[in-house]
Scaffold this active site. Structure first.
Site, short mmCIF file in Angstrom:
data_model
loop_
_atom_site.label_atom_id
_atom_site.label_comp_id
_atom_site.label_asym_id
_atom_site.label_seq_id
_atom_site.Cartn_x
_atom_site.Cartn_y
_atom_site.Cartn_z
CB CYS A 131 38.94 36.15 41.08
SG CYS A 131 39.70 35.64 42.61
CB CYS A 134 41.11 32.96 41.45
SG CYS A 134 39.81 33.60 42.49
CG ASP A 135 42.00 33.34 37.61
OD1 ASP A 135 42.11 32.17 37.99
OD2 ASP A 135 40.92 33.87 37.32
#
Ligand code: NAP
Length: 309
Positions: A131, A134-135
């Site tokens: 993701c 997200c990261d």
């Protein structure tokens, strides 16, 4: 005793909840421990109708949740762990509780696939990710690799190109599967390079507990080489979240739920499936929402006939 239980809280689940609640079916929704589904892992959603300037994925899901709550959907933040569809009423287990219902709408979605490397799981969250939203932030000005050749891979690569120093897309063939528009955007992006006909054989370095590089194989030439990278994003498709339904309803060989074409009816009357758990073709938020609507309408119709007997 419930009239409708909805399992899952992506666009399919929330739309089913809005329709079921507005039909006075007082739905119970098991949202899962991580509510909101895959769109909570995205940034800008530009292709959901009604938002001419786009909308952030998590915001879109929050909006859908509020709409479902407004009409009285009861939500429990638990994962469904088992079901019994062989008896009526159906039973759904979640946490320490069992819930009984005359109909069930499955909207459990799908989860990102992995390459199957030992290092990949060991380094997940330590440089390996599924993701970018997200990261990606952790890889500012670093060298990033994206694996895959579909729309997800292009989306991840484009997003990461805004953060990283350089993005290499590794694809196992010499042609992308992604849509034309996404291909064009990625191919003309100066920060994105493509490594064709290649696959990741290993990710280093498990001993250091972080990603330092990958071992790549070129399938055409057979050449294996190592490349230093700081992050590896796997974007090779999805697996439907249907494990708990094995043996209870009919699944396709690829483990997506089999439905009667043009409907959301599963092999068990009274059990309906909506969204990505039964859709391996379109897999869009808007198609998930549409089938969520269908499932609620079909559940309502089923209740009218089944309970009238
Ligand atoms: P996908 O279309 O199934 O593409 C998966 C990609 O990963 C393919 O290029 C495939 O290679 C590769 N792959 C699969 N298994 C692999 C393995 N074990 N090792 C290496 N490579 C592997 O999946 P997706 O990109 O997640 O897209 C799914 C659906 O969502 C599509 O319908 C897509 O259009 C849609 N989507 C749309 C958007 C958007 O419009 N913005 C964004 C994301 C997703 P091959 O090509 O060789 O099979």
């Amino acid at each position: 005793m419930r009239k409708v239980i909805i399992i899952g809280s992506g666009p399919a689940g929330y739309t089913a909840a809005v329709y079921a609640a507005r039909a006075n079916l007082a739905p119970l929704m098991l949202t899962g421990l991580q509510a909101g589904g895959q769109l909570t892992l995205t940034t800008l959603v530009e292709n959901y109708p009604g938002f001419p300037d786009g909308i952030q994925g998590p915001e879109l899901m929050e909006t859908m949740k509020k709409q479902a709550e407004r009409f009285g959907t009861e939500m429990i933040a638990e994962d469904a762990t088992a079901v019994d569809f062989r008896r009526q009423p159906f039973v759904v287990r979640a946490g320490d509780a069992s819930y009984e219902s005359h109909t069930v709408i499955i909207a459990t979605g799908a989860t990102a696939k992995l390459l199957g490397l030992d290092a990949e799981t060991k380094l997940m969250g330590r440089g390996v990710s599924t993701c970018a939203t997200c990261d990606g932030f952790f890889f500012k000005d670093q060298n990033i690799m994206v694996v895959g050749g579909g729309d997800s891979a292009m989306e991840e690569a484009l997003f990461l190109s805004r953060l990283g120093r350089k993005v290499d897309v590794v694809h196992r063939r010499d042609r992308l599967r992604a849509s034309k528009i996404m291909q064009e955007r990625a191919l003309k992006n100066p920060k994105i390079d493509f490594l064709w006909n290649s696959g990741v054989e290993d990710i280093m370095d498990v001993n250091q507990g972080k990603v330092t590089g990958v071992r790549l194989k070129n399938f055409k030439t057979g050449v294996v080489d190592e490349r230093p990278v700081d992050g590896v994003f796997i974007a090779i498709g999805h697996q439907p979240n249907t494990q708990i339904f094995r043996g209870q309803i009919e699944l396709l060989p690829n483990e997506y739920i089999k439905v009667v074409p043009g409907t959301t009816q599963t092999s068990v009357p009274g059990v309906f499936a909506a969204g990505d758990a039964q859709d391996h073709v379109y897999r869009q938020a808007v198609t998930a929402a549409a089938t969520g609507c269908m499932a609620a309408l079909e559940a309502e119709r089923h209740l009218e006939t089944a309970l009238a007997r």
